[in-house]
Structures are given as structure tokens and as C-alpha cells.
Design an enzyme around this catalytic site. Structure first.
Site, PDB file in Angstrom:
ATOM      1  CG  ASP A  13      38.328  36.456  30.727  1.00  0.00           C
ATOM      2  OD1 ASP A  13      38.358  35.365  31.304  1.00  0.00           O
ATOM      3  OD2 ASP A  13      38.438  36.584  29.500  1.00  0.00           O
ATOM      4  CE  LYS A  16      32.234  34.931  35.490  1.00  0.00           C
ATOM      5  NZ  LYS A  16      32.997  35.582  34.432  1.00  0.00           N
ATOM      6  CG  HIS A  41      35.945  31.439  38.109  1.00  0.00           C
ATOM      7  ND1 HIS A  41      34.770  30.873  38.527  1.00  0.00           N
ATOM      8  CD2 HIS A  41      35.637  32.148  37.015  1.00  0.00           C
ATOM      9  CE1 HIS A  41      33.791  31.230  37.707  1.00  0.00           C
ATOM     10  NE2 HIS A  41      34.295  32.005  36.776  1.00  0.00           N
TER      11      HIS A  41
END
Ligand code: IMP
Length: 436
Positions: A13, A16, A41
Site C-alpha cells: 500500500d 505503487k 493498485h
């Protein structure tokens, strides 16, 4: 053209998604190599928010090849749902996605067994995402798992599925006193889903090797974080795959010597979901404030994340193991308004020793008991979200970033001060980390 990896430096977390998206724009191929739909994501394209769980971040860009590498575990139902969600928003998924035939499949009983095992563990529970990740990797290692290619091979599927199911049904019934979901239905659904995916199935290793030979830019997209790595992380409170750069080669078939650059993403503070050691966790109101200011709730499960301070002991350990050229720091804006910012620079171990290197030799309970030694840096009140270059930051924020870089021993190449694509800027022209 150098193949580049982006991995998580902490417990996942780290933000990215946005960083991968920036590089994916310039890459020809984007490959996932580990994990499954336990990842999440978030990427913003203009006003549009996308949350990707299994499909690599290049999917949002025309003309990119996105590979789900052989080290990933795939829940076909979740994959099809994610594909349909993107297709409904006009993304040409089938043109851009490829799946290695060797990916191991997550069946509904893996998810059921994931939940049953967590109950069985009681106070020792891991706090998994409940997606069946651990049980699927366990079957892979036990050599009872079933790969996508095996489903497409009718004879092999019939025999292997029956054997696997018999074992799982016995475990569910005899150990947990439960019955599994209707197996006949599962087999049919999986067969049909695999057939629909057949045109996308490839040898991912060969695909990437050819792309590399043709001079294509390849991006390896890490999932989770280095401290959740099966071998390098805080075992047993880890995920069941190799999340670090070392996972790339086994998880795709790309040769190690062809990876030229690796960068990691870290938050300006620390978070963790699930159980397990987290030395700099802040239990009081300051932790609560980090959670609220950073909106620290899981993208996959919605769980509130545990929050705490940046930990240079942990981060340096992960930076060294991944062999990094640089680090991208995200969520720097979240720290505005804290009068003082503690940063861990050492640990006091249960036996009284003070160490500056991650004490990997400790057992899990001892690791839970380490006390961070903090250096406190002055905070800042200014809102950072409009900063577009280093010079826009208040001196205290720049000093904070410099302190992290010095302690990490790796340059900080870019800073992110908000969720938007434009809220990210490079800090060190001497270390180019994008391709352009
Ligand atoms: P699993 O991967 O579902 O088996 O969960 C194992 C541990 O990894 C749990 O603590 C999860 O919360 C954590 N985890 C798995 N995926 C992620 C992720 O993408 N971000 C953060 N934590 C994760």
C-alpha cells in the site's frame, strides 16, 4: 533498453499504482510476477479512478502488452470480473493482456480454506485478505496445484482436479467440520472461463525475452511490499510469494542479468494491514490522525490500516535486499500539521542491545517486542499538495526527505504529494528513473 522494476519498500500500500502508471506510459511491456488479487493498485486517469487487483497497470495505455506472469496466482472469476469492468469503461483488455499458461489457479475452495485456516489459527491469525492466496501457493509447492494450462488440457484437468478436490473436501470436513461449495459446478465454470482466456495464454518468459531482444522497455510491477515477502518479510505474517525484486525471475522467466534497474516506493510514514510485527506503529491519537489524513483504508478489503512512523531500519534492510537505484516517496503531503515527526533510526532489542540493522535473526515474538529508537524531526504546517518541484517545499519537508535519503543510503528520486498524476515531481536529475 533497460528493464526496470518497481517494488514496495514497506508492508504494501505504498502508492505503487501511480508510480507504475507513470512508467507504464513509457514501457512497451508491463509484467506482474507475484501475488494475486490480494493486491490493489489505485490509478487516476484524469477524473477517472481505476482500482486494479490482478491486471498490470499498463492496461490503461494503448499499445502496451500486459503480462500476468507465471508466479501470479489467478482467480479466474476475479480476473474475468476485472476484465469486464475495464471493458465496460472502454479499455481494450483482450488486445493488451496476456496470461502465462503456468499461473496457478485459485479455486473457490482455496478461498474457503483461507478463511477456515484463519479461524483455526485463532489469536495467531495472519489477517489475510481472504482471497485464497496462501492455500493456492501451498498447493503449488506441494505439487498438487492446477495451472491454467492444465485446465486447457482436458485429460490432465479431469484427473488432477478430482484428486485435489478429494483432498480439500476431506480437510474441510475432517479438520474444520465443513462442506465445500458444489464441486461439479466449479469444474464446469473453470473450464468455461479458461476457454474464454485461451487466446490470451502465452509462455510469458519467451514473450519477455523476445521483447528484451527487440529493445523493448519492460516494466516489472511489484505487488504487496518487501516486508510481506515470504522469505524476506516478517514471517509468518507475510504473503505467500516473493514480493521483492528476486521474485521477478522465478515469477516470469525473465533472466536475472537483464534487469538493469530497480526502484522502490515508500510512504513518508508507515502502514500495515493484517497482523504481525510493526515496530513504529503508533497506537495513540497520532496514529489515528495519520489514518484519517492519509485515508488509510485498504483498497482491496476496506480494512483500516495500522499506521506509524517512517522506519529507516526496516527501509534500509529492504532497500539493500532489493538492490535499489532509488526510492520514490509518496504521501508526503499527509504529514502536514504534525509538530514533530519521529523517524526510527535503531531498535532496542528485548535483551537490551541497540541495533541499526534489521534484526532478521529474531523470532517473531522478539521482533514484536523491539522498541524503536526515534530521532524527532521538526514538522511543517504548510499544505504540500500544490508543490511541483523540490523548491516548492518548506525547508522542514526538504530536511525530512534528505534525512530519509541519508539513512536509506539510496537516493530519493521522486516525491508524491497527492493522488493526481501531476502531484509528483522528480528530485534528483542525476538519477534518471523514467525512460524519457
Ligand atoms: P494474503 O496475501 O491474503 O495471504 O495475506 C497475508 C498478509 O499480507 C496479510 O497481512 C495481508 O493483509 C497482507 N497483504 C496481502 N496483500 C496486500 C496488499 O496488497 N497490501 C497490503 N497488505 C497486503
Amino acid at each position: 533498453m533497460p528493464a526496470t522494476a518497481i517494488v514496495g519498500l514497506q508492508w504494501g500500500d505504498e502508492g505503487k499504482g501511480k508510480v507504475i502508471d507513470r512508467l507504464a506510459e513509457e514501457a512497451g511491456h508491463v509484467a506482474r510476477y507475484a501475488g494475486g488479487n490480494n493486491a490493489g493498485h489505485t490509478v487516476w486517469v484524469g477524473e477517472e479512478r481505476y482500482v486494479l487487483h490482478l491486471i498490470p497497470g499498463g492496461i490503461l495505455h494503448e499499445g502496451k502488452v500486459n503480462l500476468i506472469g507465471r508466479g501470479v496466482v489467478v482467480d479466474l472469476h476475479a480476473l474475468e470480473e476485472e476484465m469486464a469492468g475495464l471493458e465496460a469503461r472502454g479499455v481494450a483488455v483482450r488486445e493488451r493482456l496476456r496470461v502465462d499458461g503456468r499461473v496457478h489457479l485459485i479455486f473457490p475452495f482455496h478461498r474457503e480454506l483461507d478463511a477456515m485456516a484463519e479461524v483455526w489459527r485463532g489469536s495467531g491469525r495472519i489477517g489475510t485478505t481472504g482471497r485464497g492466496i496462501g492455500p493456492t501457493y501451498a498447493d503449488k509447492v506441494a505439487r498438487t496445484g492446477i495451472r491454467l494450462a492444465d485446465v486447457l488440457d482436458e485429460e490432465s484437468f479431469a484427473v488432477r482436479f478430482e484428486a485435489l478436490l478429494a483432498e480439500k473436501a476431506a480437510i474441510a470436513e475432517k479438520v474444520y467440520g465443513r462442506r465445500l461449495e458444489d464441486p461439479a459446478r466449479i469444474a464446469e465454470e473453470v473450464r468455461a472461463a479458461a476457454e474464454r482466456l485461451r487466446p490470451l495464454v502465452v509462455d510469458g518468459g519467451a514473450l519477455l525475452q523476445h521483447a528484451d531482444a527487440a529493445g523493448e522497455r519492460i516494466l516489472f510491477e511489484g505487488a504487496q511490499g518487501s516486508m510481506l515477502d515470504l522469505d524476506g518479510g516478517t514471517y509468518p505474517y507475510v504473503t505467500s510469494s516473493w514480493t521483492g525484486t528476486w521474485g521477478i525471475f522465478g515469477g516470469t522467466g525473465f533472466p536475472p542479468h537483464r534487469l538493469e534497474r530497480a526502484f522502490a516506493v515508500a510512504k513518508a510514514y508507515c502502514t500495515r494491514v493484517g497482523e504481525g510485527p510493526f515496530p513504529t506503529e503508533e497506537h495513540g491519537p497520532l496514529g489515528e490522525r495519520l489514518r484519517e489524513q492519509g485515508n488509510e483504508y485498504g483498497a482491496t478489503t476496506g480494512r483500516p490500516r495500522r499506521c506509524g512512523w517512517f522506519d529507516t531500519v526496516q527501509a534500509r534492510y529492504a532497500a539493500r535486499a532489493n538492490g535499489l537505484q532509488g526510492v520514490v516517496i509518496t504521501n508526503l503531503d499527509v504529514l502536514s500539521g504534525f509538530a514533530r515527526l519521529p523517524v526510527a533510526v535503531a531498535y532496542r532489542l528485548p535483551d537490551g542491545r541497540v541495533v541499526e540493522d534489521w534484526p532478521a535473526e529474531l523470532g517473531c515474538s522478539a521482533l514484536e517486542a523491539v522498541e524503536p529508537v526515534y530521532e524527532e524531526l521538526p514538522g511543517w504546517d504548510e499544505d504540500l499538495t500544490a508543490a511541483r518541484r523540490l523548491a516548492d517545499l518548506p525547508a522542514a519537508a526538504r530536511a525530512y526527505v534528505d534525512f530519509l535519503a541519508e539513512r536509506l543510503g539510496v537516493p530519493i528520486v521522486s516525491l508524491s504529494v497527492g493522488p493526481g498524476r501531476e502531484q509528483m515531481f522528480d528530485t534528483d536529475p542525476a538519477v534518471p528513473w523514467t525512460w524519457s
